[in-house]
Motif scaffolding. Structure first.
Motif, mmCIF file in Angstrom:
data_model
loop_
_atom_site.group_PDB
_atom_site.id
_atom_site.type_symbol
_atom_site.label_atom_id
_atom_site.label_comp_id
_atom_site.label_asym_id
_atom_site.label_seq_id
_atom_site.Cartn_x
_atom_site.Cartn_y
_atom_site.Cartn_z
ATOM 1 N N ARG A 197 0.835 -1.193 0.000
ATOM 2 C CA ARG A 197 0.000 0.000 0.000
ATOM 3 C C ARG A 197 0.869 1.241 0.000
ATOM 4 O O ARG A 197 2.080 1.192 0.186
ATOM 5 C CB ARG A 197 -0.946 -0.047 1.193
ATOM 6 C CG ARG A 197 -1.928 -1.207 0.991
ATOM 7 C CD ARG A 197 -3.068 -1.334 1.908
ATOM 8 N NE ARG A 197 -3.593 -0.143 2.516
ATOM 9 C CZ ARG A 197 -4.393 -0.174 3.554
ATOM 10 N NH1 ARG A 197 -4.750 -1.327 4.080
ATOM 11 N NH2 ARG A 197 -4.850 0.931 4.071
ATOM 12 N N ILE A 198 0.229 2.380 -0.182
ATOM 13 C CA ILE A 198 0.936 3.637 -0.390
ATOM 14 C C ILE A 198 1.846 4.006 0.791
ATOM 15 O O ILE A 198 2.963 4.472 0.589
ATOM 16 C CB ILE A 198 -0.055 4.780 -0.727
ATOM 17 C CG1 ILE A 198 0.713 5.998 -1.255
ATOM 18 C CG2 ILE A 198 -0.939 5.116 0.474
ATOM 19 C CD1 ILE A 198 -0.182 7.040 -1.891
ATOM 20 N N GLY A 199 1.395 3.784 2.015
ATOM 21 C CA GLY A 199 2.210 4.118 3.180
ATOM 22 C C GLY A 199 3.495 3.307 3.236
ATOM 23 O O GLY A 199 4.570 3.842 3.527
ATOM 24 N N GLU A 200 3.404 2.024 2.954
ATOM 25 C CA GLU A 200 4.588 1.172 2.977
ATOM 26 C C GLU A 200 5.557 1.557 1.859
ATOM 27 O O GLU A 200 6.763 1.638 2.071
ATOM 28 C CB GLU A 200 4.188 -0.300 2.824
ATOM 29 C CG GLU A 200 5.386 -1.244 2.859
ATOM 30 C CD GLU A 200 5.010 -2.696 2.614
ATOM 31 O OE1 GLU A 200 5.952 -3.506 2.445
ATOM 32 O OE2 GLU A 200 3.805 -3.030 2.598
ATOM 33 N N LEU A 201 5.012 1.815 0.665
ATOM 34 C CA LEU A 201 5.872 2.219 -0.445
ATOM 35 C C LEU A 201 6.578 3.536 -0.129
ATOM 36 O O LEU A 201 7.779 3.668 -0.358
ATOM 37 C CB LEU A 201 5.063 2.349 -1.735
ATOM 38 C CG LEU A 201 5.860 2.787 -2.962
ATOM 39 C CD1 LEU A 201 6.924 1.752 -3.317
ATOM 40 C CD2 LEU A 201 4.924 3.033 -4.142
ATOM 41 N N GLU A 215 7.321 4.781 2.782
ATOM 42 C CA GLU A 215 8.345 4.542 3.802
ATOM 43 C C GLU A 215 9.581 3.882 3.199
ATOM 44 O O GLU A 215 10.705 4.298 3.451
ATOM 45 C CB GLU A 215 7.776 3.673 4.917
ATOM 46 C CG GLU A 215 8.748 3.474 6.071
ATOM 47 C CD GLU A 215 8.131 2.654 7.192
ATOM 48 O OE1 GLU A 215 8.893 1.875 7.809
ATOM 49 O OE2 GLU A 215 6.918 2.773 7.437
ATOM 50 N N ARG A 216 9.377 2.876 2.385
ATOM 51 C CA ARG A 216 10.513 2.162 1.784
ATOM 52 C C ARG A 216 11.277 3.036 0.797
ATOM 53 O O ARG A 216 12.481 2.861 0.615
ATOM 54 C CB ARG A 216 10.024 0.882 1.106
ATOM 55 C CG ARG A 216 9.605 -0.175 2.122
ATOM 56 C CD ARG A 216 9.167 -1.468 1.481
ATOM 57 N NE ARG A 216 10.262 -2.093 0.731
ATOM 58 C CZ ARG A 216 10.095 -3.137 -0.068
ATOM 59 N NH1 ARG A 216 8.893 -3.667 -0.238
ATOM 60 N NH2 ARG A 216 11.122 -3.645 -0.708
ATOM 61 N N ALA A 217 10.575 3.985 0.172
ATOM 62 C CA ALA A 217 11.219 4.860 -0.808
ATOM 63 C C ALA A 217 11.792 6.117 -0.163
ATOM 64 O O ALA A 217 12.471 6.897 -0.830
ATOM 65 C CB ALA A 217 10.223 5.251 -1.894
ATOM 66 N N PRO A 241 3.410 9.680 1.339
ATOM 67 C CA PRO A 241 2.270 9.312 0.492
ATOM 68 C C PRO A 241 1.814 10.481 -0.388
ATOM 69 O O PRO A 241 1.430 10.292 -1.534
ATOM 70 C CB PRO A 241 1.188 8.902 1.487
ATOM 71 C CG PRO A 241 1.956 8.419 2.684
ATOM 72 C CD PRO A 241 3.154 9.325 2.749
ATOM 73 N N ARG A 242 1.886 11.676 0.148
ATOM 74 C CA ARG A 242 1.492 12.863 -0.624
ATOM 75 C C ARG A 242 2.360 12.995 -1.873
ATOM 76 O O ARG A 242 1.865 13.291 -2.958
ATOM 77 C CB ARG A 242 1.604 14.102 0.259
ATOM 78 C CG ARG A 242 1.156 15.352 -0.412
ATOM 79 C CD ARG A 242 1.206 16.521 0.526
ATOM 80 N NE ARG A 242 0.773 17.723 -0.170
ATOM 81 C CZ ARG A 242 0.864 18.912 0.317
ATOM 82 N NH1 ARG A 242 1.363 19.102 1.526
ATOM 83 N NH2 ARG A 242 0.461 19.944 -0.372
ATOM 84 N N LEU A 252 8.732 0.582 -6.567
ATOM 85 C CA LEU A 252 9.799 1.013 -5.661
ATOM 86 C C LEU A 252 11.059 1.344 -6.457
ATOM 87 O O LEU A 252 11.727 2.339 -6.188
ATOM 88 C CB LEU A 252 10.083 -0.068 -4.615
ATOM 89 C CG LEU A 252 11.180 0.248 -3.606
ATOM 90 C CD1 LEU A 252 10.854 1.504 -2.807
ATOM 91 C CD2 LEU A 252 11.367 -0.949 -2.668
ATOM 92 N N ARG A 253 11.340 0.535 -7.447
ATOM 93 C CA ARG A 253 12.504 0.776 -8.309
ATOM 94 C C ARG A 253 12.366 2.116 -9.046
ATOM 95 O O ARG A 253 13.330 2.889 -9.152
ATOM 96 C CB ARG A 253 12.625 -0.377 -9.296
ATOM 97 C CG ARG A 253 13.851 -0.359 -10.127
ATOM 98 C CD ARG A 253 13.962 -1.676 -10.895
ATOM 99 N NE ARG A 253 15.062 -1.609 -11.809
ATOM 100 C CZ ARG A 253 15.011 -1.996 -13.050
ATOM 101 N NH1 ARG A 253 13.922 -2.544 -13.531
ATOM 102 N NH2 ARG A 253 16.051 -1.880 -13.827
#
Length: 147
Positions: free
Chosen positions: A2-6, A8-10, A14-15, A43-44
């Motif tokens: 989901r957007i929050g995890e992506l 954080e990982r990036a 989210p905005r 993510l890439r």
């Protein structure tokens, strides 16, 4: 994911991801429940965007790199459009470096002149003479004495 995890990982928010979607840099896919759904490829893409931004590239300048990755190339800079962006950015950087070198030369010249004048003033004071004061300092001293 989901957007929050992506986000954080990036290393972003989210905005920012929603903004990238608006610009067409990040695909907007929805899961069956309506939530945005992302994969490792997204993510890439984001890592490519963030790296280029860290180097001073604008978001629009990242587009050819993203499109190159989306086309299945192993690196975002494998495509001719990406290489052209690199070429333009290098020319821009070279121009900035040239301007900075010119400014540095001017500042160094001003610094050397100021040091020489300071040393000449100090030498004049050491010979028994009073070093000349700047007009503002002399005027302020007189005004202070009169009050």
């Amino acid at each position: 994911m989901r957007i929050g995890e992506l986000a954080e990982r990036a290393g972003t928010t989210p905005r920012a991801l929603r903004y990238y979607e608006q610009l067409g840099l990040l695909p907007a896919r929805r899961a069956g429940n309506g939530y945005r759904a992302y994969g490792e490829e997204d993510l890439r893409l984001l890592r490519q965007i963030r790296t280029l931004q860290d180097f001073g590239f604008g978001l629009e300048e990242t587009r050819p790199f993203v499109e190159c990755l989306q086309a299945g190339h192993p690196h975002g800079d494998s495509c001719p459009a990406s290489l052209e962006v690199y070429r333009r950015k290098l020319a821009e950087l070279d121009e900035c470096i040239t301007r900075l070198q010119e400014v540095r030369t001017q500042v160094a010249g001003q610094f050397a002149r100021a040091e020489r004048e300071r040393d000449e003033l100090a030498a004049g004071a050491g010979a028994g003479g009073e070093p000349p004061q700047c007009e503002w300092a002399a005027r302020s001293a007189v005004e202070w004495e009169e009050s």
